[in-house]
Write a protein that holds these residues in place. Structure first.
Motif, PDB file in Angstrom:
ATOM      1  N   LEU A  71       8.593 -27.776  10.044  1.00 34.87           N
ATOM      2  CA  LEU A  71       9.491 -28.915  10.226  1.00 34.87           C
ATOM      3  C   LEU A  71       8.770 -30.054  10.932  1.00 34.87           C
ATOM      4  CD1 LEU A  71      12.705 -27.011  11.359  1.00 34.87           C
ATOM      5  CD2 LEU A  71      12.053 -27.689   9.033  1.00 34.87           C
ATOM      6  N   PRO A  72       9.274 -31.271  10.787  1.00 36.07           N
ATOM      7  CA  PRO A  72       8.690 -32.396  11.528  1.00 36.07           C
ATOM      8  C   PRO A  72       8.812 -32.184  13.043  1.00 36.07           C
ATOM      9  CG  PRO A  72      10.122 -33.183   9.767  1.00 36.07           C
ATOM     10  CD  PRO A  72      10.367 -31.702   9.884  1.00 36.07           C
ATOM     11  N   GLY A  73       7.937 -32.824  13.765  1.00 37.69           N
ATOM     12  CA  GLY A  73       7.918 -32.702  15.219  1.00 37.69           C
ATOM     13  C   GLY A  73       6.778 -31.824  15.673  1.00 37.69           C
ATOM     14  N   GLU A  74       6.303 -32.058  16.887  1.00 41.44           N
ATOM     15  CA  GLU A  74       5.190 -31.261  17.402  1.00 41.44           C
ATOM     16  C   GLU A  74       5.046 -31.452  18.904  1.00 41.44           C
ATOM     17  OE1 GLU A  74       2.079 -33.016  15.064  1.00 41.44           O
ATOM     18  OE2 GLU A  74       1.421 -34.290  16.725  1.00 41.44           O
ATOM     19  N   ALA A  75       4.411 -30.456  19.500  1.00 43.40           N
ATOM     20  CA  ALA A  75       3.950 -30.558  20.879  1.00 43.40           C
ATOM     21  C   ALA A  75       2.436 -30.506  20.843  1.00 43.40           C
ATOM     22  CB  ALA A  75       4.509 -29.418  21.724  1.00 43.40           C
ATOM     23  N   ARG A  76       1.792 -31.413  21.557  1.00 43.22           N
ATOM     24  CA  ARG A  76       0.331 -31.493  21.556  1.00 43.22           C
ATOM     25  C   ARG A  76      -0.197 -30.925  22.868  1.00 43.22           C
ATOM     26  NH1 ARG A  76       0.685 -37.818  20.152  1.00 43.22           N
ATOM     27  NH2 ARG A  76       1.507 -37.684  18.018  1.00 43.22           N
ATOM     28  N   VAL A  77      -0.949 -29.846  22.760  1.00 42.08           N
ATOM     29  CA  VAL A  77      -1.475 -29.175  23.948  1.00 42.08           C
ATOM     30  C   VAL A  77      -2.938 -29.564  24.116  1.00 42.08           C
ATOM     31  CG1 VAL A  77      -1.772 -26.974  25.127  1.00 42.08           C
ATOM     32  CG2 VAL A  77       0.082 -27.258  23.466  1.00 42.08           C
ATOM     33  N   LEU A  78      -3.251 -30.215  25.208  1.00 36.84           N
ATOM     34  CA  LEU A  78      -4.608 -30.696  25.458  1.00 36.84           C
ATOM     35  C   LEU A  78      -5.559 -29.510  25.686  1.00 36.84           C
ATOM     36  CD1 LEU A  78      -6.362 -33.237  25.891  1.00 36.84           C
ATOM     37  CD2 LEU A  78      -5.806 -33.063  28.331  1.00 36.84           C
ATOM     38  N   VAL A  79      -6.624 -29.462  24.888  1.00 35.58           N
ATOM     39  CA  VAL A  79      -7.634 -28.413  25.023  1.00 35.58           C
ATOM     40  C   VAL A  79      -9.007 -29.041  24.799  1.00 35.58           C
ATOM     41  CG1 VAL A  79      -6.147 -26.506  24.307  1.00 35.58           C
ATOM     42  CG2 VAL A  79      -7.433 -27.772  22.578  1.00 35.58           C
ATOM     43  N   LYS A  82     -16.070 -26.205  22.768  1.00 36.54           N
ATOM     44  CA  LYS A  82     -17.515 -26.396  22.883  1.00 36.54           C
ATOM     45  C   LYS A  82     -18.060 -27.072  21.639  1.00 36.54           C
ATOM     46  CE  LYS A  82     -18.404 -22.447  25.909  1.00 36.54           C
ATOM     47  NZ  LYS A  82     -19.101 -21.137  26.041  1.00 36.54           N
ATOM     48  N   MET A  83     -18.976 -27.997  21.840  1.00 33.41           N
ATOM     49  CA  MET A  83     -19.663 -28.734  20.777  1.00 33.41           C
ATOM     50  C   MET A  83     -18.752 -29.707  20.037  1.00 33.41           C
ATOM     51  SD  MET A  83     -22.485 -27.291  21.408  1.00 33.41           S
ATOM     52  CE  MET A  83     -23.499 -28.130  20.174  1.00 33.41           C
ATOM     53  N   ILE A  84     -17.469 -29.737  20.376  1.00 34.03           N
ATOM     54  CA  ILE A  84     -16.537 -30.641  19.704  1.00 34.03           C
ATOM     55  C   ILE A  84     -15.929 -31.622  20.694  1.00 34.03           C
ATOM     56  CG2 ILE A  84     -14.381 -30.806  18.399  1.00 34.03           C
ATOM     57  CD1 ILE A  84     -15.029 -28.140  17.131  1.00 34.03           C
ATOM     58  N   GLY A  85     -15.508 -31.117  21.834  1.00 27.00           N
ATOM     59  CA  GLY A  85     -14.912 -31.967  22.846  1.00 27.00           C
ATOM     60  C   GLY A  85     -13.411 -31.819  22.910  1.00 27.00           C
ATOM     61  N   ALA A  86     -12.765 -32.849  23.435  1.00 27.55           N
ATOM     62  CA  ALA A  86     -11.324 -32.799  23.670  1.00 27.55           C
ATOM     63  C   ALA A  86     -10.559 -32.911  22.363  1.00 27.55           C
ATOM     64  CB  ALA A  86     -10.910 -33.900  24.625  1.00 27.55           C
ATOM     65  N   GLY A  87      -9.418 -32.278  22.361  1.00 26.61           N
ATOM     66  CA  GLY A  87      -8.519 -32.331  21.214  1.00 26.61           C
ATOM     67  C   GLY A  87      -7.198 -31.706  21.600  1.00 26.61           C
ATOM     68  N   TYR A  88      -6.436 -31.321  20.599  1.00 25.25           N
ATOM     69  CA  TYR A  88      -5.089 -30.800  20.852  1.00 25.25           C
ATOM     70  C   TYR A  88      -4.790 -29.614  19.959  1.00 25.25           C
ATOM     71  CZ  TYR A  88      -4.363 -35.280  23.185  1.00 25.25           C
ATOM     72  OH  TYR A  88      -4.474 -36.364  24.024  1.00 25.25           O
ATOM     73  N   ARG A  89      -4.105 -28.642  20.529  1.00 27.12           N
ATOM     74  CA  ARG A  89      -3.409 -27.642  19.727  1.00 27.12           C
ATOM     75  C   ARG A  89      -2.100 -28.269  19.264  1.00 27.12           C
ATOM     76  NH1 ARG A  89      -4.216 -22.059  19.678  1.00 27.12           N
ATOM     77  NH2 ARG A  89      -5.976 -21.282  20.912  1.00 27.12           N
ATOM     78  N   ILE A  90      -1.780 -28.093  18.004  1.00 31.06           N
ATOM     79  CA  ILE A  90      -0.556 -28.647  17.460  1.00 31.06           C
ATOM     80  C   ILE A  90       0.465 -27.516  17.303  1.00 31.06           C
ATOM     81  CG2 ILE A  90       0.500 -29.889  15.546  1.00 31.06           C
ATOM     82  CD1 ILE A  90      -1.488 -31.534  17.226  1.00 31.06           C
ATOM     83  N   VAL A  91       1.553 -27.624  18.024  1.00 33.56           N
ATOM     84  CA  VAL A  91       2.627 -26.632  17.955  1.00 33.56           C
ATOM     85  C   VAL A  91       3.842 -27.295  17.312  1.00 33.56           C
ATOM     86  CG1 VAL A  91       4.100 -25.054  19.251  1.00 33.56           C
ATOM     87  CG2 VAL A  91       1.746 -25.464  20.006  1.00 33.56           C
ATOM     88  N   SER A  92       4.282 -26.745  16.180  1.00 30.17           N
ATOM     89  CA  SER A  92       5.387 -27.339  15.419  1.00 30.17           C
ATOM     90  C   SER A  92       6.544 -26.357  15.311  1.00 30.17           C
ATOM     91  CB  SER A  92       4.921 -27.717  14.006  1.00 30.17           C
ATOM     92  OG  SER A  92       3.928 -28.713  14.042  1.00 30.17           O
ATOM     93  N   PRO A  93       7.736 -26.862  15.066  1.00 30.03           N
ATOM     94  CA  PRO A  93       8.856 -25.969  14.762  1.00 30.03           C
ATOM     95  C   PRO A  93       8.718 -25.426  13.336  1.00 30.03           C
ATOM     96  CG  PRO A  93       9.561 -28.253  14.682  1.00 30.03           C
ATOM     97  CD  PRO A  93       8.143 -28.277  15.146  1.00 30.03           C
ATOM     98  N   TYR A  94       9.105 -24.176  13.166  1.00 27.84           N
ATOM     99  CA  TYR A  94       8.992 -23.514  11.867  1.00 27.84           C
ATOM    100  C   TYR A  94      10.292 -22.769  11.595  1.00 27.84           C
ATOM    101  CZ  TYR A  94       7.048 -20.513   8.168  1.00 27.84           C
ATOM    102  OH  TYR A  94       6.793 -19.868   6.972  1.00 27.84           O
ATOM    103  N   ARG A  95      10.859 -23.014  10.404  1.00 28.03           N
ATOM    104  CA  ARG A  95      12.082 -22.325  10.004  1.00 28.03           C
ATOM    105  C   ARG A  95      11.735 -21.254   8.973  1.00 28.03           C
ATOM    106  NH1 ARG A  95      15.006 -26.250   7.752  1.00 28.03           N
ATOM    107  NH2 ARG A  95      16.331 -26.746   9.537  1.00 28.03           N
ATOM    108  N   THR A  96      12.044 -20.010   9.294  1.00 27.27           N
ATOM    109  CA  THR A  96      11.783 -18.919   8.355  1.00 27.27           C
ATOM    110  C   THR A  96      12.833 -18.928   7.250  1.00 27.27           C
ATOM    111  OG1 THR A  96      13.152 -17.273   9.483  1.00 27.27           O
ATOM    112  CG2 THR A  96      10.898 -17.569  10.298  1.00 27.27           C
TER     113      THR A  96
END
Length: 225
Positions: A71-79, A82-96
Motif C-alpha cells: 500500500l502507499p505510505g512508508e516509514a524511512r529508517v535511517l541506516v 559499508k561502502m555505500i553510506g547513509a540511506g534508509y530502510r523502507i517500511v511500507s504497509p502491506y495488505r495480505t
C-alpha cells in the motif's frame, strides 16, 4: 629455593586462572555457534502462516510467504551501509489476501532515492518475522512527523501506518522495486566475539608466565650478587 616458591605459585595460579577463562570462552563459542546454526535453520525453514497470537520469543525469524499488495505510505529508517553510506530502510504497509494489514520492511534505498516514487500494488513476498533491536541508550527519538526513524519501533510504526504491530522483513519481493534492495534477516549482526576473547585470555596467560619467569630470573641474579 623457598624464596622462589611464592612467585612461582603466584605465576602458575594466575596463568591457570587466565587459561581457565580462555577455555570458558571456547565453551561459549561452541554454544554461540550452535545458537547461530539454529537461527540459520529457522530462517531457511519452510514458510508458516502469519500468527494470530503474537509471541516474539517463539516466532522470531519465522519464515512466511505472503500474497497481497503493498500500500502507499512508508516509514524511512535511517541506516548506514559499508561502502555505500547513509540511506534508509523502507517500511511500507502491506495488505495480505486475507485482509490483514502488516508492516513490510522492503529493504534499503540510498539517500538520493529518499523521495522517489515507490512501486506499490500486488506483490508476492518471502521473508521472515522479526522484532529488531535497533534502539540503545544513545538512539534519538523517532521523528514521526518528519518521517525520519532511528529505530524500527514496531508499535510506533504500526500506529503511524495503521497496521498490526507485526513486521515482515522481505527476503524477496515479486515484482520488486529497482530502487530498493532487500536486506533479509541473517545472523551477521549477532555478535560472536568469543574466539577473540579466548585468544586474549590465552595471550595474557603467556605474558603472565613470561613475566613470572623474568621475575624469578631477576630474583636469582639478585640473590647471587
Amino acid at each position: 629455593m623457598t624464596r622462589y616458591l611464592a612467585p612461582l605459585l603466584f605465576g602458575l595460579i594466575g596463568a591457570g586462572i587466565l587459561v581457565g577463562l580462555g577455555l570458558w570462552q571456547l565453551q561459549r563459542l561452541d554454544w554461540k555457534l550452535g545458537v547461530l546454526a539454529d537461527i540459520e535453520a529457522r530462517i531457511a525453514a519452510d514458510p508458516e502462516p502469519l500468527p494470530v497470537m503474537v509471541s516474539p520469543t517463539e516466532q522470531r525469524y519465522q519464515p512466511v510467504s505472503l500474497s497481497g499488495e503493498i500500500l502507499p505510505g512508508e516509514a524511512r529508517v535511517l541506516v548506514s551501509r559499508k561502502m555505500i553510506g547513509a540511506g534508509y530502510r523502507i517500511v511500507s504497509p502491506y495488505r495480505t489476501d486475507e485482509g490483514r494489514l502488516i508492516l513490510l520492511d522492503r529493504g534499503f534505498t540510498t539517500d538520493d532515492n529518499k523521495d522517489a516514487t515507490r512501486t506499490t500494488g500486488s506483490a508476492e513476498v518471502r521473508g521472515n518475522l522479526h522484532w529488531p533491536d535497533d534502539r540503545n541508550s544513545s538512539t534519538p527519538e523517532n521523528d514521526v512527523a518528519g518521517n525520519i526513524w532511528f529505530a524500527r519501533d514496531i508499535g510506533q510504526m504500526a500506529e503511524a501506518l495503521q497496521t498490526e504491530p507485526l513486521l515482515v522483513i522481505a527476503r524477496e519481493i515479486s515484482p520488486g522495486d529497482p530502487q530498493i534492495e532487500p536486506l533479509p534477516v541473517d545472523t551477521s549482526g549477532i555478535p560472536n566475539d568469543h574466539l577473540q576473547y579466548a585468544l586474549t585470555w590465552f595471550s595474557l596467560a603467556v605474558v603472565w608466565l613470561f613475566m613470572t619467569a623474568y621475575y624469578i630470573v631477576r630474583l636469582r641474579k639478585t640473590g647471587e650478587t
